[in-house]
Write an enzyme that holds these catalytic residues in place. Structure first.
Site, PDB file in Angstrom:
ATOM      1  N   LYS A 115      -9.107   1.092  -6.997  1.00  0.00           N
ATOM      2  CA  LYS A 115      -8.594   0.660  -8.305  1.00  0.00           C
ATOM      3  C   LYS A 115      -9.712   0.507  -9.319  1.00  0.00           C
ATOM      4  CE  LYS A 115      -4.123  -0.195  -7.267  1.00  0.00           C
ATOM      5  NZ  LYS A 115      -2.844  -0.807  -7.346  1.00  0.00           N
ATOM      6  N   LYS A 197      -1.773   9.429  -0.780  1.00  0.00           N
ATOM      7  CA  LYS A 197      -0.472   8.794  -0.562  1.00  0.00           C
ATOM      8  C   LYS A 197       0.404   8.924  -1.810  1.00  0.00           C
ATOM      9  CE  LYS A 197      -0.719   3.975  -1.963  1.00  0.00           C
ATOM     10  NZ  LYS A 197      -0.215   2.654  -1.784  1.00  0.00           N
ATOM     11  N   LYS A 200       3.191   5.091  -7.037  1.00  0.00           N
ATOM     12  CA  LYS A 200       3.956   5.003  -8.285  1.00  0.00           C
ATOM     13  C   LYS A 200       3.075   5.133  -9.509  1.00  0.00           C
ATOM     14  CE  LYS A 200       5.117   0.229  -7.095  1.00  0.00           C
ATOM     15  NZ  LYS A 200       3.942  -0.598  -7.331  1.00  0.00           N
TER      16      LYS A 200
HETATM   17  P1  ATP Z   1       0.245   1.648  -6.891  1.00  0.00           P
HETATM   18  O1  ATP Z   1       0.211   3.123  -6.861  1.00  0.00           O
HETATM   19  O2  ATP Z   1       0.600   1.094  -8.226  1.00  0.00           O
HETATM   20  O3  ATP Z   1      -0.920   1.001  -6.243  1.00  0.00           O
HETATM   21  P2  ATP Z   1       2.047   1.724  -4.689  1.00  0.00           P
HETATM   22  O4  ATP Z   1       3.003   2.839  -4.927  1.00  0.00           O
HETATM   23  O5  ATP Z   1       0.967   1.946  -3.704  1.00  0.00           O
HETATM   24  O6  ATP Z   1       1.482   1.211  -6.043  1.00  0.00           O
HETATM   25  P3  ATP Z   1       2.590  -0.998  -3.965  1.00  0.00           P
HETATM   26  O7  ATP Z   1       3.242  -1.897  -4.927  1.00  0.00           O
HETATM   27  O8  ATP Z   1       1.119  -1.134  -3.793  1.00  0.00           O
HETATM   28  O9  ATP Z   1       2.919   0.510  -4.287  1.00  0.00           O
HETATM   29  O10 ATP Z   1       3.276  -1.114  -2.563  1.00  0.00           O
HETATM   30  C1  ATP Z   1       4.513  -1.707  -2.266  1.00  0.00           C
HETATM   31  C2  ATP Z   1       4.799  -1.482  -0.794  1.00  0.00           C
HETATM   32  O11 ATP Z   1       5.086  -0.109  -0.560  1.00  0.00           O
HETATM   33  C3  ATP Z   1       3.644  -1.827   0.148  1.00  0.00           C
HETATM   34  O12 ATP Z   1       4.157  -2.443   1.308  1.00  0.00           O
HETATM   35  C4  ATP Z   1       3.038  -0.505   0.474  1.00  0.00           C
HETATM   36  O13 ATP Z   1       2.410  -0.495   1.722  1.00  0.00           O
HETATM   37  C5  ATP Z   1       4.255   0.401   0.470  1.00  0.00           C
HETATM   38  N1  ATP Z   1       3.899   1.755   0.098  1.00  0.00           N
HETATM   39  C6  ATP Z   1       3.414   2.167  -1.081  1.00  0.00           C
HETATM   40  N2  ATP Z   1       3.206   3.488  -1.099  1.00  0.00           N
HETATM   41  C7  ATP Z   1       3.576   3.929   0.133  1.00  0.00           C
HETATM   42  C8  ATP Z   1       3.592   5.222   0.750  1.00  0.00           C
HETATM   43  N3  ATP Z   1       3.206   6.298   0.095  1.00  0.00           N
HETATM   44  N4  ATP Z   1       4.034   5.307   2.021  1.00  0.00           N
HETATM   45  C9  ATP Z   1       4.448   4.216   2.682  1.00  0.00           C
HETATM   46  N5  ATP Z   1       4.460   2.979   2.165  1.00  0.00           N
HETATM   47  C10 ATP Z   1       4.020   2.824   0.909  1.00  0.00           C
END
Ligand code: ATP
Ligand code: LTN
Length: 334
Positions: A115, A197, A200
């Site tokens: 980040k 990964k 969002k």
């Molecule tokens: P950002 O991209 O803004 O960091 P993010 O998409 O990674 O966000 P988070 O809010 O950090 O989402 O995660 C919410 C939940 O979703 C967490 O438990 C995280 O482990 C899970 N998660 C996020 N992205 C994935 C993914 N690609 N596959 C599986 N689990 C995920």
């Protein structure tokens, strides 16, 4: 334990639109666990401001996320669904735990490194101590299990270290939490780069399936998904794109990778991508309908927000009072 049940805590940030990765990696597991545990599912808005946010947008996204928890199938009468910012104990415990966390530990956090590379103009102290606030979220409710995606395991590990360190000094104050990783789809990858990964905050809109995408959009994105030139549907580490599509298909259809490989033997990537797209659209359609319905039920959602914040506060205060006493803060005069 609350009423004889083990405690489960998890949360999501209200930044960006939720993706299929969030659903398969997190929400879907939450649904499966809601009967077995006493659950707290938070919209972690304190965490969101570690990155600069537009205030009106944050408020609106937070409300949407909370509504989505319910639309996805979490019963708000059974699950404590609430905004983190409505329970001041998170920030209060966060500060105390800051004083029991070493900078050396925080320096190792990969999410912080990622980040801060992404937001080089705003590497604030909150971004750095983010894992400590997360530890506070979890420890505040004497949590036994924390369902998260694989990317959060390092944060769970530091939470356990902080709790054990605190307990070693003051006695058994905190329950030591365990992570819970779902069987399939622990890490859903980007459709445009299967090494990354699905996230969002990805700027490439074709990389992620958003939970509110309509069927046409979903199918179009899967058609464009990056695969390889092997032209064979197999489940191995070399064919990362196909591996990811198989994981998604399995999560949506409850099939195993072996079954999927058999099902598509001799078929082309086009057929497979279409089938994956359709299975995802079928999974998301009922959730979308419920979401649009719930969004209209304003006073119902408001009552959930109010009642659950009270419930969360009750349990948070219990732990907080114990911790304050242990570290030596004077008792309040009532
Ligand atoms: P950002 O991209 O803004 O960091 P993010 O998409 O990674 O966000 P988070 O809010 O950090 O989402 O995660 C919410 C939940 O979703 C967490 O438990 C995280 O482990 C899970 N998660 C996020 N992205 C994935 C993914 N690609 N596959 C599986 N689990 C995920
Ligand atoms: N850091 C998590 C969100 C989060 C969380 C938590 C998850 C904040 N506090 C407590 C589980 C338990 C994330 O970025 N996915």
């Amino acid at each position: 334990m609350i009423d004889g049940k083990k405690v489960l805590f998890s949360g999501m940030q209200a930044t960006g639109n939720l993706t299929l990765g969030n659903y398969i990696g997190a929400l879907k597991n939450w649904l499966e666990l809601q009967d077995e545990y006493e659950t707290f599912y938070s919209v972690v808005d304190l965490h969101s401001i570690t990155v600069r946010q537009d205030p009106a947008e944050l408020r609106s996204r937070a409300r949407k996320l909370l509504t989505l928890y319910i639309a996805a199938g979490l019963d708000p009468e059974k699950n404590c669904i609430y905004y983190q910012s409505h329970v001041s104990g998170h920030a209060e415990l966060g500060w105390i735990l800051d004083c029991f966390t070493y900078m050396g530990e925080l320096n190792r956090m990969t999410q912080f490194k990622d980040k801060s590379a992404k937001h080089a103009d705003n590497i604030n102290a909150g971004l750095y101590t983010y894992p400590v606030l997360m530890a506070a979220d979890i420890l505040l409710y004497q949590t036994d299990v924390v369902p998260v995606g694989k990317d959060q395991l390092q944060h769970l590990e530091i939470t356990r270290d902080i709790a054990q360190r605190f307990n070693a000094i003051y006695g058994d104050v905190f329950t030591i939490p365990e992570p819970y990783i779902g069987k399939t789809g622990a890490k859903i990858m980007s459709l445009q780069d299967p090494e990354k990964k699905m996230s969002k905050s990805d700027e490439n809109l074709n990389a992620s399936i958003y939970l509110m995408d309509d069927k046409d959009t979903i199918i179009r994105k899967f058609k464009r998904a990056v695969t390889d030139s092997e032209a064979r549907i197999a489940y191995n580490e070399e064919q990362k794109g196909i591996h990811n599509l198989i994981d998604i298909y399995c999560a949506c259809t409850k099939k195993t990778p072996d079954e999927v490989v058999k099902e598509f033997e001799g078929k082309g990537y086009g057929d497979f991508k279409l089938a994956v797209g359709e299975s995802v659209a079928d999974l998301l359609n009922p959730l979308q309908e419920r979401f649009y319905q719930m969004e209209k039920e304003k006073s119902y959602i408001d009552s959930i927000i109010k009642n659950n914040a009270e419930k969360a506060n009750y349990y948070a205060q219990k732990t907080l009072r114990k911790v304050q006493k242990k570290v030596g803060f004077p008792e309040k005069i009532r």
